[in-house]
Design a protein around this motif. Structure first.
Motif, PDB file in Angstrom:
ATOM      1  N   LYS A   1     -66.750  14.984 -54.752  1.00 14.72           N
ATOM      2  CA  LYS A   1     -67.896  14.757 -55.641  1.00 14.72           C
ATOM      3  C   LYS A   1     -68.904  15.903 -55.505  1.00 14.72           C
ATOM      4  CE  LYS A   1     -71.464  12.933 -57.777  1.00 14.72           C
ATOM      5  NZ  LYS A   1     -72.362  14.096 -57.593  1.00 14.72           N
ATOM      6  N   PRO A   2     -68.849  16.879 -56.436  1.00 20.35           N
ATOM      7  CA  PRO A   2     -69.799  17.995 -56.398  1.00 20.35           C
ATOM      8  C   PRO A   2     -71.117  17.624 -57.070  1.00 20.35           C
ATOM      9  CG  PRO A   2     -68.302  18.279 -58.225  1.00 20.35           C
ATOM     10  CD  PRO A   2     -67.877  17.004 -57.528  1.00 20.35           C
ATOM     11  N   ASN A   3     -71.986  18.605 -57.209  1.00 15.68           N
ATOM     12  CA  ASN A   3     -73.219  18.461 -57.979  1.00 15.68           C
ATOM     13  C   ASN A   3     -73.093  19.307 -59.234  1.00 15.68           C
ATOM     14  OD1 ASN A   3     -75.930  19.147 -58.995  1.00 15.68           O
ATOM     15  ND2 ASN A   3     -76.699  18.088 -57.198  1.00 15.68           N
ATOM     16  N   TRP A   4     -72.995  18.636 -60.391  1.00  9.36           N
ATOM     17  CA  TRP A   4     -73.018  19.310 -61.692  1.00  9.36           C
ATOM     18  C   TRP A   4     -74.196  18.758 -62.467  1.00  9.36           C
ATOM     19  CZ3 TRP A   4     -67.374  17.836 -63.409  1.00  9.36           C
ATOM     20  CH2 TRP A   4     -66.444  18.548 -62.646  1.00  9.36           C
ATOM     21  N   ILE A   5     -75.340  19.343 -62.353  1.00  6.54           N
ATOM     22  CA  ILE A   5     -76.477  18.814 -63.086  1.00  6.54           C
ATOM     23  C   ILE A   5     -76.314  19.020 -64.584  1.00  6.54           C
ATOM     24  CG2 ILE A   5     -77.788  20.949 -62.737  1.00  6.54           C
ATOM     25  CD1 ILE A   5     -80.313  19.167 -62.664  1.00  6.54           C
ATOM     26  N   MET A   6     -75.700  20.130 -64.970  1.00  9.55           N
ATOM     27  CA  MET A   6     -75.439  20.455 -66.374  1.00  9.55           C
ATOM     28  C   MET A   6     -74.232  21.383 -66.417  1.00  9.55           C
ATOM     29  SD  MET A   6     -77.776  19.295 -68.758  1.00  9.55           S
ATOM     30  CE  MET A   6     -78.380  20.491 -69.952  1.00  9.55           C
ATOM     31  N   ALA A   7     -73.761  21.630 -67.614  1.00  7.11           N
ATOM     32  CA  ALA A   7     -72.644  22.553 -67.809  1.00  7.11           C
ATOM     33  C   ALA A   7     -73.179  23.983 -67.769  1.00  7.11           C
ATOM     34  CB  ALA A   7     -71.940  22.271 -69.129  1.00  7.11           C
ATOM     35  N   VAL A   8     -73.397  24.488 -66.546  1.00  5.35           N
ATOM     36  CA  VAL A   8     -73.942  25.834 -66.366  1.00  5.35           C
ATOM     37  C   VAL A   8     -73.048  26.598 -65.394  1.00  5.35           C
ATOM     38  CG1 VAL A   8     -76.322  25.192 -66.892  1.00  5.35           C
ATOM     39  CG2 VAL A   8     -75.500  25.044 -64.539  1.00  5.35           C
ATOM     40  N   PRO A   9     -73.024  27.922 -65.493  1.00  6.43           N
ATOM     41  CA  PRO A   9     -72.154  28.719 -64.616  1.00  6.43           C
ATOM     42  C   PRO A   9     -72.666  28.745 -63.187  1.00  6.43           C
ATOM     43  CG  PRO A   9     -73.493  30.157 -65.990  1.00  6.43           C
ATOM     44  CD  PRO A   9     -73.724  28.760 -66.491  1.00  6.43           C
ATOM     45  N   PRO A  10     -71.796  29.015 -62.229  1.00 13.08           N
ATOM     46  CA  PRO A  10     -72.201  28.993 -60.820  1.00 13.08           C
ATOM     47  C   PRO A  10     -73.266  30.007 -60.472  1.00 13.08           C
ATOM     48  CG  PRO A  10     -69.928  29.794 -61.070  1.00 13.08           C
ATOM     49  CD  PRO A  10     -70.348  29.245 -62.395  1.00 13.08           C
ATOM     50  N   GLU A  11     -73.398  31.073 -61.263  1.00 13.10           N
ATOM     51  CA  GLU A  11     -74.408  32.086 -60.975  1.00 13.10           C
ATOM     52  C   GLU A  11     -75.829  31.533 -61.069  1.00 13.10           C
ATOM     53  OE1 GLU A  11     -72.006  32.588 -63.443  1.00 13.10           O
ATOM     54  OE2 GLU A  11     -70.661  33.461 -61.928  1.00 13.10           O
ATOM     55  N   ARG A  12     -76.002  30.412 -61.752  1.00 13.23           N
ATOM     56  CA  ARG A  12     -77.322  29.801 -61.874  1.00 13.23           C
ATOM     57  C   ARG A  12     -77.773  29.161 -60.555  1.00 13.23           C
ATOM     58  NH1 ARG A  12     -78.764  28.092 -67.273  1.00 13.23           N
ATOM     59  NH2 ARG A  12     -80.427  26.860 -66.280  1.00 13.23           N
ATOM     60  N   CYS A  13     -76.835  28.945 -59.637  1.00 15.76           N
ATOM     61  CA  CYS A  13     -77.125  28.296 -58.347  1.00 15.76           C
ATOM     62  C   CYS A  13     -77.650  26.877 -58.523  1.00 15.76           C
ATOM     63  CB  CYS A  13     -78.121  29.113 -57.524  1.00 15.76           C
ATOM     64  SG  CYS A  13     -77.467  30.717 -57.040  1.00 15.76           S
ATOM     65  N   ALA A  14     -77.290  26.246 -59.638  1.00 18.39           N
ATOM     66  CA  ALA A  14     -77.698  24.870 -59.902  1.00 18.39           C
ATOM     67  C   ALA A  14     -76.598  23.874 -59.567  1.00 18.39           C
ATOM     68  CB  ALA A  14     -78.092  24.714 -61.372  1.00 18.39           C
ATOM     69  N   THR A  15     -75.413  24.372 -59.320  1.00 18.39           N
ATOM     70  CA  THR A  15     -74.255  23.507 -59.078  1.00 18.39           C
ATOM     71  C   THR A  15     -73.519  23.968 -57.823  1.00 18.39           C
ATOM     72  OG1 THR A  15     -72.847  24.926 -60.469  1.00 18.39           O
ATOM     73  CG2 THR A  15     -73.939  23.072 -61.551  1.00 18.39           C
ATOM     74  N   THR A  16     -72.750  23.073 -57.254  1.00 18.57           N
ATOM     75  CA  THR A  16     -71.892  23.434 -56.123  1.00 18.57           C
ATOM     76  C   THR A  16     -70.960  24.569 -56.550  1.00 18.57           C
ATOM     77  OG1 THR A  16     -71.931  21.090 -55.529  1.00 18.57           O
ATOM     78  CG2 THR A  16     -70.351  22.502 -54.378  1.00 18.57           C
ATOM     79  N   HIS A  17     -70.777  25.555 -55.685  1.00 18.84           N
ATOM     80  CA  HIS A  17     -69.969  26.713 -56.078  1.00 18.84           C
ATOM     81  C   HIS A  17     -68.483  26.378 -56.020  1.00 18.84           C
ATOM     82  CE1 HIS A  17     -68.420  30.816 -56.247  1.00 18.84           C
ATOM     83  NE2 HIS A  17     -69.613  31.155 -56.729  1.00 18.84           N
ATOM     84  N   PRO A  18     -67.694  26.869 -56.990  1.00 17.02           N
ATOM     85  CA  PRO A  18     -66.260  26.542 -57.016  1.00 17.02           C
ATOM     86  C   PRO A  18     -65.476  27.055 -55.811  1.00 17.02           C
ATOM     87  CG  PRO A  18     -66.797  28.200 -58.680  1.00 17.02           C
ATOM     88  CD  PRO A  18     -68.095  27.653 -58.173  1.00 17.02           C
ATOM     89  N   SER A  19     -65.962  28.095 -55.136  1.00 16.45           N
ATOM     90  CA  SER A  19     -65.222  28.573 -53.962  1.00 16.45           C
ATOM     91  C   SER A  19     -65.338  27.569 -52.805  1.00 16.45           C
ATOM     92  CB  SER A  19     -65.714  29.952 -53.519  1.00 16.45           C
ATOM     93  OG  SER A  19     -67.044  29.897 -53.058  1.00 16.45           O
ATOM     94  N   VAL A  20     -66.447  26.854 -52.722  1.00 14.20           N
ATOM     95  CA  VAL A  20     -66.586  25.788 -51.726  1.00 14.20           C
ATOM     96  C   VAL A  20     -65.633  24.653 -52.068  1.00 14.20           C
ATOM     97  CG1 VAL A  20     -68.165  24.114 -50.684  1.00 14.20           C
ATOM     98  CG2 VAL A  20     -68.983  26.422 -51.259  1.00 14.20           C
ATOM     99  N   PHE A  21     -65.589  24.300 -53.339  1.00  7.64           N
ATOM    100  CA  PHE A  21     -64.664  23.277 -53.818  1.00  7.64           C
ATOM    101  C   PHE A  21     -63.221  23.650 -53.506  1.00  7.64           C
ATOM    102  CE2 PHE A  21     -62.097  21.976 -57.654  1.00  7.64           C
ATOM    103  CZ  PHE A  21     -61.988  20.622 -57.331  1.00  7.64           C
ATOM    104  N   LYS A  22     -62.859  24.900 -53.769  1.00  6.25           N
ATOM    105  CA  LYS A  22     -61.483  25.329 -53.533  1.00  6.25           C
ATOM    106  C   LYS A  22     -61.117  25.227 -52.058  1.00  6.25           C
ATOM    107  CE  LYS A  22     -58.210  29.116 -54.262  1.00  6.25           C
ATOM    108  NZ  LYS A  22     -58.003  30.511 -54.747  1.00  6.25           N
ATOM    109  N   ALA A  23     -62.016  25.647 -51.192  1.00  5.21           N
ATOM    110  CA  ALA A  23     -61.746  25.578 -49.754  1.00  5.21           C
ATOM    111  C   ALA A  23     -61.534  24.138 -49.305  1.00  5.21           C
ATOM    112  CB  ALA A  23     -62.900  26.203 -48.979  1.00  5.21           C
ATOM    113  N   VAL A  24     -62.395  23.235 -49.774  1.00  5.91           N
ATOM    114  CA  VAL A  24     -62.276  21.822 -49.399  1.00  5.91           C
ATOM    115  C   VAL A  24     -60.976  21.238 -49.942  1.00  5.91           C
ATOM    116  CG1 VAL A  24     -63.326  19.540 -49.604  1.00  5.91           C
ATOM    117  CG2 VAL A  24     -64.778  21.547 -49.251  1.00  5.91           C
ATOM    118  N   CYS A  25     -60.627  21.591 -51.169  1.00  7.79           N
ATOM    119  CA  CYS A  25     -59.363  21.127 -51.758  1.00  7.79           C
ATOM    120  C   CYS A  25     -58.175  21.530 -50.893  1.00  7.79           C
ATOM    121  CB  CYS A  25     -59.187  21.720 -53.158  1.00  7.79           C
ATOM    122  SG  CYS A  25     -60.218  21.006 -54.444  1.00  7.79           S
ATOM    123  N   GLU A  26     -58.124  22.791 -50.534  1.00  9.29           N
ATOM    124  CA  GLU A  26     -56.973  23.292 -49.782  1.00  9.29           C
ATOM    125  C   GLU A  26     -56.887  22.648 -48.401  1.00  9.29           C
ATOM    126  OE1 GLU A  26     -56.600  27.700 -51.918  1.00  9.29           O
ATOM    127  OE2 GLU A  26     -57.571  27.526 -49.961  1.00  9.29           O
TER     128      GLU A  26
END
Length: 373
Positions: free
Chosen positions: A44-69
């Motif tokens: 369960k990440p934080n997606w406040i809105m549909a914005v790119p990770p560069e905005r620093c408003a959402t959990t970064h996908p590289s953190v998600f990928k590491a946790v997934c693996e």
């Protein structure tokens, strides 16, 4: 003793992030401490809105990928998802997954998007919730919050991240029913105690300060925080940004509810030294949160000491999202004489100071004015 691991990570390079996440999980006992092979685990990440990770408003996908693996290798069956503030359709959910970079990672790893559109009613001893099926139809949750400022409760962190398990605009009803920050925080604590995430992994590599949780400024903090105690984790975040943990309702009331501890002597810090991450220049309101809310004789017009949202007219693009997202009826802001060529106007006698308008303004045009400024 609660345990919080602080792990230095200075970029979103995938190899560096995975090594940092692995180190933190190992310090807490390893992946099998939190899952059993064959279990269905929601990330369960934080997606406040549909914005790119560069905005620093959402959990970064590289953190998600590491946790997934890491947890996939440990034998868990994974799914992922969140409900953005305006995410009420499957298309909006998919848009958020794509914009945040999660969809690409999940597709490569064959991890399905959970159902955060449909849900069902549940009851706790003190609260009724309508929760997404994706949060209910799993064996356990691993929460992936983002380190950010937030106008209503000061910080959005481990406890508040589960608010995204309430689908779409249904979140607004809780602001309407619980306009006082302390009551809203108790609701979040009840929600967290019901869902009971097994582990919290907070992305603070690049945090957000200032006008968060969506339109603030990126702040390099170089840290991942991991814990199974959300109160201890959020209290540690408070200390990192030089805020008294007792000034956070989710922290202080969470401890009162028996959901964790913020007492430093009851928290074992592991990994890298807390002092190496402390940012005393972090742009955040360090004052206690005013619990004044309501209408009539208790309205903000009668309390000059309460913050209020306001629109910076030069930034407003007249999209009307602020009006649409306002949870009360009649709305606290509206077009004057139906003129949509000028910013909406507030009626502060109606405004409950939930700051939903400020949170979800797509253009960063709404700020919070502290009465002491």
């Amino acid at each position: 003793m609660s345990k919080v691991a602080l792990i230095r990570c200075e970029s979103y390079d995938e190899a560096e992030v995975k090594a940092a996440v692995e180190r933190g999980i190992a310090l807490l006992g390893g992946a099998r401490e939190f899952i059993s092979p064959g279990e269905k685990i929601l990330l369960k990440p934080n997606w406040i809105m549909a914005v790119p990770p560069e905005r620093c408003a959402t959990t970064h996908p590289s953190v998600f990928k590491a946790v997934c693996e890491i947890f996939s290798d440990a034998g868990a069956g994974l799914c992922y998802g969140d409900s953005p503030g305006r995410g009420t359709t499957e298309d909006e959910a998919l848009e958020a997954a794509k914009a945040t970079g999660f969809h690409e990672v999940a597709a490569a790893l064959n991890i399905p998007l959970a159902d955060f559109i449909n849900g069902r009613e549940i009851k706790t001893d003190t609260q009724e919730f309508f929760l997404a099926n994706g949060a209910l139809d799993c064996d356990g949750i691993i929460s992936l919050p983002k380190l950010k400022t937030q106008g209503f409760l000061k910080l959005t962190g481990a406890v508040k991240n589960q608010m995204g398990c309430i689908p779409g605009r249904r979140k607004g009803a809780y602001h309407q029913q619980l306009p006082r920050p302390a009551d809203f925080a108790r609701m979040l604590i009840d929600l967290n105690m019901y869902l009971k995430p097994r582990l919290y992994i907070m992305d603070g590599i690049m945090a957000m300060e200032g006008n968060g949780p969506m339109n603030g400024d990126p702040k390099k903090m170089n840290v991942l925080l991991l814990s199974s105690d959300p109160i201890a984790l959020d209290a540690t975040v408070c200390r990192l940004v030089d805020v008294n943990p007792e000034y956070s309702y989710t922290v202080s009331l969470g401890m009162q509810a028996g959901h964790g501890t913020y007492i430093s002597s009851e928290i074992t810090l592991m990994g890298d030294p807390l002092e190496s991450f402390v940012a005393r220049d972090f742009n955040i309101n360090r004052n206690p949160i005013s619990n004044v809310r309501g209408a009539g004789v208790f309205s903000f017009d009668n309390d000059a000491g309460v913050p209020k949202p306001y629109i910076e007219e030069e930034k407003c693009r007249f999209c009307g999202v602020c009006i649409d997202i306002c949870p009360i009826s009649p709305k606290a802001l509206a077009w004057k004489d139906d003129d949509r060529t000028h910013p909406p106007k507030y009626d502060y006698s109606r405004c409950i100071r939930c700051f939903c308008c400020q949170e979800l303004c797509p253009h960063g045009a709404i700020m919070i004015k502290d009465p002491e400024q």
